[in-house]
Motif scaffolding. Structure first.
Motif, PDB file in Angstrom:
ATOM      1  N   VAL A  18       0.833  -1.207   0.050  1.00  0.00           N
ATOM      2  CA  VAL A  18      -0.003   0.044   0.007  1.00  0.00           C
ATOM      3  C   VAL A  18       0.895   1.092   0.178  1.00  0.00           C
ATOM      4  O   VAL A  18       1.606   1.473   0.801  1.00  0.00           O
ATOM      5  N   PRO A  19       0.989   2.086  -1.154  1.00  0.00           N
ATOM      6  CA  PRO A  19       1.659   3.123  -1.119  1.00  0.00           C
ATOM      7  C   PRO A  19       1.272   4.418  -0.027  1.00  0.00           C
ATOM      8  O   PRO A  19       0.210   4.287   0.161  1.00  0.00           O
ATOM      9  N   ALA A  20       2.170   5.229   0.200  1.00  0.00           N
ATOM     10  CA  ALA A  20       1.550   6.247   1.249  1.00  0.00           C
ATOM     11  C   ALA A  20       0.526   7.101   0.424  1.00  0.00           C
ATOM     12  O   ALA A  20      -0.363   7.601   1.272  1.00  0.00           O
ATOM     13  N   SER A  21       0.432   7.403  -0.652  1.00  0.00           N
ATOM     14  CA  SER A  21      -0.505   8.160  -1.431  1.00  0.00           C
ATOM     15  C   SER A  21      -2.066   7.685  -1.147  1.00  0.00           C
ATOM     16  O   SER A  21      -2.968   8.048  -0.670  1.00  0.00           O
ATOM     17  N   ARG A  22      -2.005   6.025  -1.491  1.00  0.00           N
ATOM     18  CA  ARG A  22      -3.182   5.479  -1.246  1.00  0.00           C
ATOM     19  C   ARG A  22      -3.561   5.401   0.210  1.00  0.00           C
ATOM     20  O   ARG A  22      -4.821   5.472   0.479  1.00  0.00           O
ATOM     21  N   GLN A  23      -2.607   5.241   1.126  1.00  0.00           N
ATOM     22  CA  GLN A  23      -3.127   5.191   2.749  1.00  0.00           C
ATOM     23  C   GLN A  23      -3.617   6.643   2.978  1.00  0.00           C
ATOM     24  O   GLN A  23      -4.835   6.533   3.749  1.00  0.00           O
ATOM     25  N   ALA A  24      -3.244   7.819   2.504  1.00  0.00           N
ATOM     26  CA  ALA A  24      -3.915   8.981   2.985  1.00  0.00           C
ATOM     27  C   ALA A  24      -5.147   9.388   2.174  1.00  0.00           C
ATOM     28  O   ALA A  24      -6.077   9.654   2.665  1.00  0.00           O
ATOM     29  N   TYR A  25      -5.212   8.743   0.967  1.00  0.00           N
ATOM     30  CA  TYR A  25      -6.406   8.915   0.133  1.00  0.00           C
ATOM     31  C   TYR A  25      -7.915   7.880   0.752  1.00  0.00           C
ATOM     32  O   TYR A  25      -8.837   8.169   0.758  1.00  0.00           O
ATOM     33  N   ALA A  26      -7.308   6.934   1.660  1.00  0.00           N
ATOM     34  CA  ALA A  26      -8.346   6.048   1.946  1.00  0.00           C
ATOM     35  C   ALA A  26      -9.084   6.688   3.138  1.00  0.00           C
ATOM     36  O   ALA A  26     -10.231   6.435   3.740  1.00  0.00           O
ATOM     37  N   TYR A  27      -8.618   7.847   3.711  1.00  0.00           N
ATOM     38  CA  TYR A  27      -9.410   8.642   4.990  1.00  0.00           C
ATOM     39  C   TYR A  27     -10.240   9.614   4.311  1.00  0.00           C
ATOM     40  O   TYR A  27      -9.988  10.306   3.240  1.00  0.00           O
ATOM     41  N   ASN A  28     -11.430   9.751   5.155  1.00  0.00           N
ATOM     42  CA  ASN A  28     -11.861  11.162   4.936  1.00  0.00           C
ATOM     43  C   ASN A  28     -11.419  12.117   5.680  1.00  0.00           C
ATOM     44  O   ASN A  28     -10.712  12.072   6.629  1.00  0.00           O
ATOM     45  N   PRO A  29     -11.495  13.331   5.070  1.00  0.00           N
ATOM     46  CA  PRO A  29     -11.059  14.412   5.647  1.00  0.00           C
ATOM     47  C   PRO A  29     -11.651  14.932   7.176  1.00  0.00           C
ATOM     48  O   PRO A  29     -12.704  14.658   7.254  1.00  0.00           O
ATOM     49  N   LYS A  30     -10.576  15.385   7.926  1.00  0.00           N
ATOM     50  CA  LYS A  30     -10.887  15.575   9.422  1.00  0.00           C
ATOM     51  C   LYS A  30     -11.282  16.948   9.627  1.00  0.00           C
ATOM     52  O   LYS A  30     -10.238  17.880   9.017  1.00  0.00           O
TER      53      LYS A  30
END
Length: 467
Positions: free
Chosen positions: A330-342
């Motif tokens: 899992v690349p870092a870009s996909r890990q961040a993309y998987a979250y909804n913004p807080k």
């Protein structure tokens, strides 16, 4: 339509193409024939050289090849290279072989030597020089014959490749790839390291290498002054390395084109006659999209992390950070993309560095995560005019699978930062070497115990009480 063999078609070819083809035909690219000594039994242990020839041994046998063999089964035979210098040695699994060939250099000069065969090539030599399988090696060769020695190991099928070609470009900038990630422009901020991968294809050192951002070629971006700016580098023959530069958007920049194009220039004090220029494009992202930040790690290597910014400004001293560690593949870009913004938290997803697939959180991996957290602290104070600072003293550690292990590892190391810990499906410790099959060899079992002790810092059951 003109047939290739027709006289008319040849007349239409530019004369310089014909000259280049003739020159290429004159220069041999690989040995015309390989002499194979096979099959050789594989060594049964690290300390049993009697069952496997070394380089000096194969040289001695080669000199008296007409009346020599090795063991009761190994004999000399021949194999001819096919397309692109690839040759099949016809070995069964576990069998080994030495192949010997003559490479003839038509003239003195620099040659790029390539040898490859994943899982097949064990060692390779051109004369006295050891070659690096899978990576081109530039060598200065004299005119005449050089002997090539390659040791093979049978694995499914024993196919290898050897190829030599002139060093046309001494120093070059390699093309972008998945491991050449660039920062992305988000909310008027770029953070904050760009890099190019440089390869020295010459047989001499290149010294004093620096990456520049000429102001006359860049309207919207300039070099950032920083005490962490890298000193000039030196490149050995055949070496490749990333060369980094810190950048920032100009304060007087108004409307930014997207993508944002950078004009970079590579300079050197020695070994590069004319500066090399290359262009890179930075993507633009709009809130609340996830985006990439780049930074320099503790070893000065460029690294990347995925980010999602808070959707509203942060009160003093800043918004907490959700530090999310990715799992395998899992690349870092996909890990961040998987979250909804807080609304009131930064999401930071660093890239786990390691020798194993580049995705582990041991050693370089967890150090890189700490570096990413420090980089976010600086970056967040530039993002959005400084209204979204990150408070890196308040962190939620989380991650999945291998990232769950990484989250617990970081939290137990710095429990004073932890607002919370949420490791998902992560292991508690690494498998110990002694948990494998016992060899029955006392020396080997003692070595396993030493390796066990080296993994003690990653046995989180010992320190889980910290959090």
């Amino acid at each position: 339509y003109l047939p290739l063999k027709s006289t008319m078609a040849f007349k239409l070819l530019p004369w310089f193409l014909l000259a280049a083809a003739a020159a290429a035909a004159k220069q041999q690219k690989w040995p015309e024939i390989w002499h194979v000594l096979a099959p050789l039994a594989a060594p049964t242990s690290w300390t049993d050289p009697a069952e496997a020839l070394d380089k000096q041994g194969i040289r001695a046998l080669w000199r008296m090849r007409d009346k020599s063999s090795w063991g009761q089964t190994a004999q000399w035979r021949q194999a001819r290279p096919g397309d692109e210098g690839r040759t099949t040695a016809a070995l069964l699994n576990g069998q080994q072989a030495w192949v010997v060939g003559e490479f003839k250099a038509k003239k003195r000069g620099c040659y790029k030597i390539e040898v490859d065969g994943p899982g097949t090539v064990v060692q390779a030599f051109l004369g006295e020089r050891m070659l690096s399988p899978g990576w081109p090696t530039p060598l200065n060769l004299t005119k005449g014959v050089s002997m090539v020695y390659i040791r093979l190991r049978g694995q499914m099928y024993a196919q290898f490749m050897f190829r030599a070609s002139p060093c046309f470009r001494k120093v070059k900038i390699l093309d972008d790839s998945e491991d050449s990630l660039l920062p992305e422009v988000a909310n008027g901020t770029v953070g904050d390291v760009v890099h190019v991968r440089v390869y020295n294809g010459d047989a001499a050192w290149v010294r004093g290498l620096v990456l520049r951002l000429p102001s006359e070629l860049n309207e919207h971006v300039e070099e950032a002054e920083s005490p962490l700016q890298l000193p000039p580098l030196a490149l050995a023959p055949g070496q490749a390395t990333p060369l980094s530069l810190r950048i920032k958007l100009r304060s007087d920049a108004t409307s930014l084109p997207c993508p944002l194009e950078l004009a970079l220039q590579l300079e050197a004090k020695e070994g590069l006659e004319v500066p090399l220029q290359v262009k890179r494009r930075l993507k633009c992202k709009q809130a609340p999209e996830s985006f990439l930040m780049t930074y320099l790690d503790e070893d000065s290597s460029p690294q990347t992390a995925g980010l999602r910014a808070p959707t509203r400004p942060c009160p003093a001293p800043g918004c907490p950070v959700i530090l999310s560690m990715h799992g395998m593949d899992v690349p870092a870009s996909r890990q961040a993309y998987a979250y909804n913004p807080k609304a009131d938290a930064w999401i930071l997803a660093p890239h786990g560095r390691s020798a194993f697939a580049g995705l582990n959180w041991q050693n370089q991996g967890h150090r890189s995560a700490w570096s990413a957290l420090a980089a976010l602290e600086n970056y967040s104070r530039q993002y959005g005019g400084g209204y979204y600072p990150a408070d890196v003293s308040r962190v939620v550690f989380t991650g999945h699978s291998n990232g769950g292990f990484g989250a617990l590892l970081l939290a137990t190391e710095r429990p004073d930062l932890a607002l919370g810990v949420a490791p998902l499906a992560g292991m508690i410790r690494l498998q110990r070497p002694s948990e494998g099959e016992r060899a029955g060899d006392r020396a080997w079992d003692l070595l396993k115990e030493i390796l066990d002790a080296s993994l003690a810092p990653y046995d989180l059951a010992l320190v889980a009480g910290n959090v």
